[in-house]
Design a protein around this motif. Structure first.
Motif, short mmCIF file in Angstrom:
data_model
loop_
_atom_site.label_atom_id
_atom_site.label_comp_id
_atom_site.label_asym_id
_atom_site.label_seq_id
_atom_site.Cartn_x
_atom_site.Cartn_y
_atom_site.Cartn_z
N UNK A 361 -57.79 -63.46 -107.10
CA UNK A 361 -58.98 -62.71 -107.54
C UNK A 361 -59.96 -62.48 -106.40
N UNK A 362 -59.96 -63.37 -105.39
CA UNK A 362 -60.89 -63.19 -104.27
C UNK A 362 -60.28 -62.41 -103.10
N UNK A 363 -59.04 -61.97 -103.27
CA UNK A 363 -58.40 -61.17 -102.22
C UNK A 363 -59.00 -59.77 -102.20
N UNK A 364 -58.69 -59.03 -101.12
CA UNK A 364 -59.32 -57.72 -100.93
C UNK A 364 -58.42 -56.59 -101.43
N UNK A 365 -57.80 -56.82 -102.59
CA UNK A 365 -56.85 -55.83 -103.12
C UNK A 365 -57.58 -54.64 -103.75
N UNK A 366 -56.97 -53.49 -103.60
CA UNK A 366 -57.41 -52.29 -104.32
C UNK A 366 -56.15 -51.66 -104.90
N UNK A 367 -56.18 -51.38 -106.19
CA UNK A 367 -55.02 -50.74 -106.82
C UNK A 367 -54.88 -49.30 -106.35
N UNK A 368 -53.70 -48.69 -106.58
CA UNK A 368 -53.50 -47.31 -106.15
C UNK A 368 -54.26 -46.31 -107.02
N UNK A 369 -54.80 -45.27 -106.39
CA UNK A 369 -55.55 -44.23 -107.10
C UNK A 369 -54.98 -42.86 -106.74
N UNK A 370 -55.00 -41.96 -107.72
CA UNK A 370 -54.63 -40.57 -107.45
C UNK A 370 -55.69 -39.66 -108.07
N UNK A 371 -56.23 -38.78 -107.24
CA UNK A 371 -57.19 -37.78 -107.72
C UNK A 371 -56.54 -36.40 -107.76
N UNK A 372 -56.88 -35.64 -108.79
CA UNK A 372 -56.49 -34.22 -108.84
C UNK A 372 -57.79 -33.40 -108.82
N UNK A 373 -57.61 -32.11 -108.51
CA UNK A 373 -58.74 -31.15 -108.54
C UNK A 373 -59.93 -31.60 -107.67
N UNK A 374 -59.59 -32.08 -106.51
CA UNK A 374 -60.61 -32.44 -105.51
C UNK A 374 -61.02 -31.15 -104.80
N UNK A 375 -62.30 -31.05 -104.45
CA UNK A 375 -62.75 -29.87 -103.69
C UNK A 375 -63.28 -30.33 -102.32
N UNK A 376 -63.32 -29.39 -101.37
CA UNK A 376 -63.73 -29.79 -100.01
C UNK A 376 -65.17 -30.28 -99.90
N UNK A 377 -65.96 -30.12 -100.97
CA UNK A 377 -67.37 -30.55 -100.89
C UNK A 377 -67.55 -32.00 -101.34
N UNK A 378 -66.52 -32.60 -101.85
CA UNK A 378 -66.66 -33.97 -102.36
C UNK A 378 -66.53 -34.98 -101.21
N UNK A 379 -67.20 -36.11 -101.37
CA UNK A 379 -67.13 -37.14 -100.32
C UNK A 379 -65.72 -37.67 -100.12
N UNK A 380 -64.93 -37.76 -101.21
CA UNK A 380 -63.57 -38.27 -101.05
C UNK A 380 -62.72 -37.33 -100.21
N UNK A 381 -63.14 -36.05 -100.10
CA UNK A 381 -62.43 -35.14 -99.20
C UNK A 381 -63.01 -35.22 -97.79
N UNK A 382 -64.33 -35.32 -97.72
CA UNK A 382 -64.99 -35.23 -96.40
C UNK A 382 -64.77 -36.49 -95.56
N UNK A 383 -64.69 -37.64 -96.25
CA UNK A 383 -64.60 -38.90 -95.47
C UNK A 383 -63.18 -39.42 -95.38
N UNK A 384 -62.92 -40.11 -94.29
CA UNK A 384 -61.65 -40.84 -94.19
C UNK A 384 -61.77 -42.06 -95.10
#
Ligand code: NAD
Length: 499
Positions: A361-384
């Motif tokens: 529970x204290x590990x740094x795990x992140x489950x897998x995520x998939x986004x659809x319909x992302x646009x170039x103005x969103x932060x998830x697109x702009x940032x690495x």
């Protein structure tokens, strides 16, 4: 608590600055070691030793230098398992992935065994009457490398192996997040016959980096890491007159054309998007299906593959698909970006936000995520994002997909999946990205080619490894020679030309 060290003049040296960083076990969240942060004086001590060692190393013939590399390859193969174990325990990646990290570094060392051939100069016999002209490649002196956490074996080897094969001494400042493998590599180099002082490992943070950038006896700096730090190091090192190459972050797009084999494309996206928990500069983080039909079919194929990924600690077995992120900050940053994607209107079709692993529970795990319909103005697109998050940006046609890729500020890697040769060829020729895959999602060039991104992914001249590395780590001297029988009588005052 285990206390790590610097490796200077062939010896393990305790940190004297009194400043230390925590090295975590990312799977449990526990601190497993302390790494010393070097002061200016400690860096200077390493440079003084390197200056002395470099003089005789440069006089060692290139074949003998190549033989050290040959023995180092043998030792890497022999020590593959302990190296992989140490790497996974500090980074969090799976053991097969850690072996890949070491293997891709080893292959560059193999290339460096050919130093005598790569360092051969050029010769023109009888360039003029009795005149011969030749050029030679000479080492720069003491050079330094500053490396990131995500490939703690491969990238240090990409840096130090060619530099040392060229006759330089090397100061390595590895990432403070996973410094054990770089230290182990340096000790194996000593075992392989490298003279003491030719490879110094100085651990640290910004203080050590700034000391490298300011040191007058360091001739060149190679950096790999995030773009803001790449830009900083590029400008600082250039200002102090050093030769410098800096490789930065990435946002790699994969275009999926309507004629692509969608099963192959989906497998490629899962492997390249989620391998190493997305902590790869060549990870595909943006899928660009062309046409809504392609997008719908692709998403339908991706969802079950992503939902069944096995996420766990490397100790759970070699069939784990990926492990935790490297730090708590990285975990929180990625989850924050996921939330921003939801808030800004992207469709989260695979939601890994509630991922929990019993006992970790204290590990740094992140489950897998998939986004659809992302646009170039969103932060998830702009940032690495640098996490297990794949964004889908739907394109209307090939031209839109190409412009999206070309307008992105990063230019490390990209890929296209298609059966059409003309489209693939057009893409490879026109796209403004350094490394291109055609039905290959992670087009990391092999050791004898060169690796480097464009735009905000790379600053400075020449790429990493391959023939470029031998150019970066040497300077060319050109000699024009004539012997008394070729010299005509009388002074020539005009600018010499060959008629
Ligand atoms: P980072 O930029 O945080 O750190 C890289 C190195 O810079 C480390 O040795 C670190 O100690 C040092 N550093 C960090 N902050 C500094 C500061 N303020 N001043 C001076 N030095 C500083 O990168 P990271 O998190 O270790 O690695 C991940 C990043 O590296 C990602 O952006 C990834 O895309 C990039 N990367 C790029 C390539 C490539 O070839 N283009 C390869 C691997 C990783």
């Amino acid at each position: 608590m285990k206390e790590l060290f610097h490796l200077i003049n062939g010896k393990r040296v305790k940190g004297k600055s009194g400043r230390f960083g925590d090295v975590f076990n990312p799977a449990t969240g526990e601190v497993q070691a302390k790494v010393p942060f070097a002061s200016n004086e400690e860096l200077d001590y390493a440079v003084t030793g390197a200056l002395k060692a470099q003089q005789s190393w440069a006089l060692t013939n290139p074949q003998k230098r190549g033989r050290v590399m040959m023995e180092f390859v043998r030792l890497l193969q022999k020590n593959m398992e302990p190296l992989a174990e140490a790497l996974s325990s500090e980074h969090g990646k799976t053991i097969p992935d850690a072996r890949g990290d070491i293997q891709r570094g080893l292959e560059v060392v193999e290339f460096c065994i050919g130093a005598p051939h790569l360092l051969k100069g050029e010769y023109t016999d009888s360039a003029g009457g009795g005149i011969d002209m030749y050029s030679m490649r000479q080492p720069l002196g003491v050079v330094a490398g500053i490396t990131p956490f995500n490939f703690p074996a491969m990238i240090p080897m990409w840096k130090f192996a060619p530099a040392i094969a060229c006759g330089n001494a090397f100061i390595l400042k590895p990432s403070e997040r996973d410094p054990s493998v770089p230290l182990m590599l340096a000790e194996l180099m000593l075992e392989a016959g490298l003279p003491e002082g030719v490879l110094q490992v100085v651990n640290g943070d910004k203080t050590a980096v700034d000391a490298i950038l300011d040191h007058p006896d360091i001739q060149a700096v190679g950096f790999v890491g995030s773009t803001p730090i790449a830009e900083y190091i590029y400008s600082q090192a250039s200002k102090s007159g050093k030769r410098v190459q800096c490789f930065g972050g990435a946002k790699n797009h994969m275009i999926v054309m309507p004629d692509a084999d969608l099963d192959q494309a989906a497998d490629a996206l899962v492997g390249s998007g989620y391998g190493a928990a997305g902590e790869r500069c060549m990870a595909i983080s943006v899928a660009v299906p062309v046409g809504d039909g392609t997008a719908d079919n692709l998403i339908e194929k991706l969802i079950p593959k992503i939902e069944t990924l096995k996420v766990g600690p490397y100790t759970a077995g070699e069939d784990m698909d990926f492990g935790p992120l490297v730090t708590k900050e990285a975990q929180q940053r990625v989850l924050g970006l996921v939330q921003s994607g939801v808030d800004q209107g992207a469709e989260l079709v695979v939601d890994g936000r509630n991922f929990k692993l019993q006992g970790y529970e204290d590990g740094f795990f992140v489950g897998p995520h998939l986004f659809d319909k992302v646009t170039p103005y969103m932060d998830i697109y702009k940032q690495e994002i640098f996490g297990p998050v794949l964004s889908t940006v739907r394109a209307k046609n090939y031209d839109d997909a190409l412009s999206l890729t070309m307008n992105n500020p990063y230019g490390n890697g990209t890929a296209i999946f298609t059966r059409d040769g003309d489209t693939a060829r057009d893409f490879a020729n026109r796209v403004n990205v350094g490394m291109v895959g055609i039905n290959v999602p992670i087009p990391v060039p092999l050791a004898y080619h060169t690796f480097g991104g464009w735009k905000k992914s790379g600053f400075g001249d020449l790429n990493q490894h391959g023939p470029d590395a031998f150019r970066f780590y040497t300077k060319t001297k050109t000699v024009t020679s004539r012997w008394p029988s070729g010299i005509k009588e009388g002074a020539i005052l005009n600018f010499p030309t060959i008629n």
